[in-house]
Write a protein that holds these residues in place. Structure first.
Motif, PDB file in Angstrom:
ATOM      1  N   GLU A   4      13.780 -26.770 -37.560  1.00  0.00           N
ATOM      2  CA  GLU A   4      14.173 -26.248 -38.637  1.00  0.00           C
ATOM      3  C   GLU A   4      14.815 -27.250 -40.166  1.00  0.00           C
ATOM      4  O   GLU A   4      15.884 -28.406 -38.863  1.00  0.00           O
ATOM      5  CB  GLU A   4      15.561 -25.196 -38.486  1.00  0.00           C
ATOM      6  CG  GLU A   4      15.307 -23.946 -38.286  1.00  0.00           C
ATOM      7  CD  GLU A   4      16.364 -23.437 -37.405  1.00  0.00           C
ATOM      8  OE1 GLU A   4      17.916 -23.595 -37.324  1.00  0.00           O
ATOM      9  OE2 GLU A   4      15.791 -22.176 -37.089  1.00  0.00           O
ATOM     10  N   ARG A  42      19.547 -32.168 -34.389  1.00  0.00           N
ATOM     11  CA  ARG A  42      19.882 -31.563 -33.363  1.00  0.00           C
ATOM     12  C   ARG A  42      18.744 -30.549 -32.171  1.00  0.00           C
ATOM     13  O   ARG A  42      17.784 -30.354 -32.822  1.00  0.00           O
ATOM     14  CB  ARG A  42      20.632 -30.162 -33.970  1.00  0.00           C
ATOM     15  CG  ARG A  42      22.073 -30.417 -34.529  1.00  0.00           C
ATOM     16  CD  ARG A  42      23.467 -29.885 -35.153  1.00  0.00           C
ATOM     17  NE  ARG A  42      23.588 -30.449 -35.544  1.00  0.00           N
ATOM     18  CZ  ARG A  42      25.161 -29.374 -35.978  1.00  0.00           C
ATOM     19  NH1 ARG A  42      25.047 -28.443 -36.523  1.00  0.00           N
ATOM     20  NH2 ARG A  42      26.127 -29.829 -36.802  1.00  0.00           N
ATOM     21  N   HIS A  43      19.147 -30.765 -30.738  1.00  0.00           N
ATOM     22  CA  HIS A  43      17.969 -30.267 -30.320  1.00  0.00           C
ATOM     23  C   HIS A  43      18.676 -29.428 -29.707  1.00  0.00           C
ATOM     24  O   HIS A  43      19.402 -28.836 -29.441  1.00  0.00           O
ATOM     25  CB  HIS A  43      18.044 -31.120 -29.389  1.00  0.00           C
ATOM     26  CG  HIS A  43      17.391 -32.001 -29.739  1.00  0.00           C
ATOM     27  ND1 HIS A  43      17.416 -33.643 -28.877  1.00  0.00           N
ATOM     28  CD2 HIS A  43      17.075 -32.762 -30.883  1.00  0.00           C
ATOM     29  CE1 HIS A  43      15.924 -34.652 -29.622  1.00  0.00           C
ATOM     30  NE2 HIS A  43      16.120 -34.159 -30.716  1.00  0.00           N
ATOM     31  N   ARG A  44      17.863 -27.420 -29.223  1.00  0.00           N
ATOM     32  CA  ARG A  44      17.734 -27.018 -28.797  1.00  0.00           C
ATOM     33  C   ARG A  44      16.541 -26.933 -27.441  1.00  0.00           C
ATOM     34  O   ARG A  44      15.946 -27.309 -27.322  1.00  0.00           O
ATOM     35  CB  ARG A  44      17.913 -25.401 -29.492  1.00  0.00           C
ATOM     36  CG  ARG A  44      18.754 -25.696 -30.917  1.00  0.00           C
ATOM     37  CD  ARG A  44      18.686 -23.590 -30.907  1.00  0.00           C
ATOM     38  NE  ARG A  44      19.342 -23.966 -32.630  1.00  0.00           N
ATOM     39  CZ  ARG A  44      19.028 -23.637 -33.830  1.00  0.00           C
ATOM     40  NH1 ARG A  44      18.223 -23.991 -33.762  1.00  0.00           N
ATOM     41  NH2 ARG A  44      19.700 -23.610 -34.315  1.00  0.00           N
ATOM     42  N   TYR A  45      17.331 -26.051 -26.461  1.00  0.00           N
ATOM     43  CA  TYR A  45      16.836 -25.926 -24.995  1.00  0.00           C
ATOM     44  C   TYR A  45      16.893 -24.910 -24.789  1.00  0.00           C
ATOM     45  O   TYR A  45      18.139 -24.001 -24.590  1.00  0.00           O
ATOM     46  CB  TYR A  45      17.394 -26.905 -24.085  1.00  0.00           C
ATOM     47  CG  TYR A  45      17.623 -28.357 -24.303  1.00  0.00           C
ATOM     48  CD1 TYR A  45      16.627 -29.246 -23.791  1.00  0.00           C
ATOM     49  CD2 TYR A  45      18.832 -29.066 -25.461  1.00  0.00           C
ATOM     50  CE1 TYR A  45      16.122 -31.014 -23.930  1.00  0.00           C
ATOM     51  CE2 TYR A  45      18.469 -30.822 -25.383  1.00  0.00           C
ATOM     52  CZ  TYR A  45      17.478 -31.282 -25.368  1.00  0.00           C
ATOM     53  OH  TYR A  45      17.324 -32.426 -25.604  1.00  0.00           O
ATOM     54  N   GLN A  46      15.884 -24.350 -24.262  1.00  0.00           N
ATOM     55  CA  GLN A  46      15.937 -23.196 -22.982  1.00  0.00           C
ATOM     56  C   GLN A  46      15.985 -23.348 -21.644  1.00  0.00           C
ATOM     57  O   GLN A  46      14.443 -23.860 -21.156  1.00  0.00           O
ATOM     58  CB  GLN A  46      14.993 -22.352 -23.595  1.00  0.00           C
ATOM     59  CG  GLN A  46      14.702 -21.835 -24.782  1.00  0.00           C
ATOM     60  CD  GLN A  46      14.263 -21.011 -25.483  1.00  0.00           C
ATOM     61  OE1 GLN A  46      12.966 -20.992 -24.708  1.00  0.00           O
ATOM     62  NE2 GLN A  46      14.467 -20.023 -26.518  1.00  0.00           N
ATOM     63  N   TYR A  52      15.088 -26.925 -17.529  1.00  0.00           N
ATOM     64  CA  TYR A  52      15.549 -26.864 -19.218  1.00  0.00           C
ATOM     65  C   TYR A  52      14.190 -27.938 -20.035  1.00  0.00           C
ATOM     66  O   TYR A  52      14.186 -29.139 -19.496  1.00  0.00           O
ATOM     67  CB  TYR A  52      16.973 -27.663 -19.640  1.00  0.00           C
ATOM     68  CG  TYR A  52      17.917 -27.099 -19.409  1.00  0.00           C
ATOM     69  CD1 TYR A  52      18.476 -26.206 -20.480  1.00  0.00           C
ATOM     70  CD2 TYR A  52      18.622 -27.356 -18.062  1.00  0.00           C
ATOM     71  CE1 TYR A  52      19.405 -24.923 -20.031  1.00  0.00           C
ATOM     72  CE2 TYR A  52      19.707 -26.373 -18.468  1.00  0.00           C
ATOM     73  CZ  TYR A  52      20.321 -25.401 -18.821  1.00  0.00           C
ATOM     74  OH  TYR A  52      21.532 -25.256 -18.818  1.00  0.00           O
ATOM     75  N   MET A  54      12.744 -27.904 -24.511  1.00  0.00           N
ATOM     76  CA  MET A  54      13.200 -28.577 -25.649  1.00  0.00           C
ATOM     77  C   MET A  54      12.467 -27.549 -26.591  1.00  0.00           C
ATOM     78  O   MET A  54      11.664 -27.174 -26.221  1.00  0.00           O
ATOM     79  CB  MET A  54      13.127 -30.049 -26.504  1.00  0.00           C
ATOM     80  CG  MET A  54      13.690 -29.849 -27.597  1.00  0.00           C
ATOM     81  SD  MET A  54      13.513 -31.622 -28.658  1.00  0.00           S
ATOM     82  CE  MET A  54      13.500 -32.472 -27.681  1.00  0.00           C
ATOM     83  N   SER A  56      13.461 -26.163 -30.138  1.00  0.00           N
ATOM     84  CA  SER A  56      13.899 -26.168 -31.452  1.00  0.00           C
ATOM     85  C   SER A  56      14.325 -27.722 -31.326  1.00  0.00           C
ATOM     86  O   SER A  56      14.932 -27.777 -31.076  1.00  0.00           O
ATOM     87  CB  SER A  56      13.787 -25.652 -32.072  1.00  0.00           C
ATOM     88  OG  SER A  56      15.272 -24.743 -32.080  1.00  0.00           O
ATOM     89  N   ILE A  57      13.732 -28.190 -32.820  1.00  0.00           N
ATOM     90  CA  ILE A  57      14.924 -29.305 -32.767  1.00  0.00           C
ATOM     91  C   ILE A  57      15.205 -28.904 -35.079  1.00  0.00           C
ATOM     92  O   ILE A  57      14.510 -27.935 -35.221  1.00  0.00           O
ATOM     93  CB  ILE A  57      13.780 -30.548 -33.645  1.00  0.00           C
ATOM     94  CG1 ILE A  57      13.916 -30.427 -32.431  1.00  0.00           C
ATOM     95  CG2 ILE A  57      15.192 -31.156 -34.069  1.00  0.00           C
ATOM     96  CD1 ILE A  57      12.609 -32.036 -32.041  1.00  0.00           C
ATOM     97  N   THR A  58      16.552 -29.187 -34.853  1.00  0.00           N
ATOM     98  CA  THR A  58      17.069 -28.570 -36.557  1.00  0.00           C
ATOM     99  C   THR A  58      17.884 -30.201 -36.484  1.00  0.00           C
ATOM    100  O   THR A  58      18.002 -30.812 -36.429  1.00  0.00           O
ATOM    101  CB  THR A  58      18.596 -28.001 -35.865  1.00  0.00           C
ATOM    102  OG1 THR A  58      18.554 -26.982 -35.126  1.00  0.00           O
ATOM    103  CG2 THR A  58      19.492 -27.510 -37.459  1.00  0.00           C
TER     104      THR A  58
END
Length: 112
Positions: A4, A42-46, A52, A54, A56-58
């Motif tokens: 994003e 910024r990284h988003r983890y699930q 965990y 990664m 997505s990345i913003t």
């Protein structure tokens, strides 16, 4: 990887793109003819299968055309002459003496 692009000041979503190797802060990226300077990543983890991963990345970006005198110095971009004593060695600011540049016309230019 889904990346994003968000405007750094307001966090408004600018675009979503697939990029294999998203750029680090301090680098420029061009998407659909627009040039952006990456300010933050910024990284988003699930949580998947107990681990965990990664998701997505913003990239927080600022719409900016890469300056003509931007050069790669070390492993990052800098504006102007990085060998000058007064150069900030930054992709955001050229120097304290003549921030608008250009370096070749500066009377204070001297080697480090």
């Amino acid at each position: 990887m889904l990346v994003e692009l968000r405007q750094a000041e307001s966090l408004v979503l600018l675009n979503r793109v697939q990029i294999e190797d998203p750029p680090q802060p301090g680098r420029w990226i061009t998407v659909e003819g627009e040039s952006y300077l990456v300010l933050q990543r910024r990284h988003r983890y699930q949580l998947r299968g107990g681990r965990y991963q990664m998701a997505s990345i913003t990239l927080l970006v600022k719409r900016q055309r890469r300056p003509e005198d931007a050069v790669v110095w070390g492993q990052r971009w800098v504006i102007g002459d990085p060998n000058c004593r007064f150069n900030a060695r930054s992709p955001l600011l050229r120097c304290a003496v003549l921030p608008a540049g250009p370096c070749d016309r500066c009377s204070h230019r001297e080697p480090r």
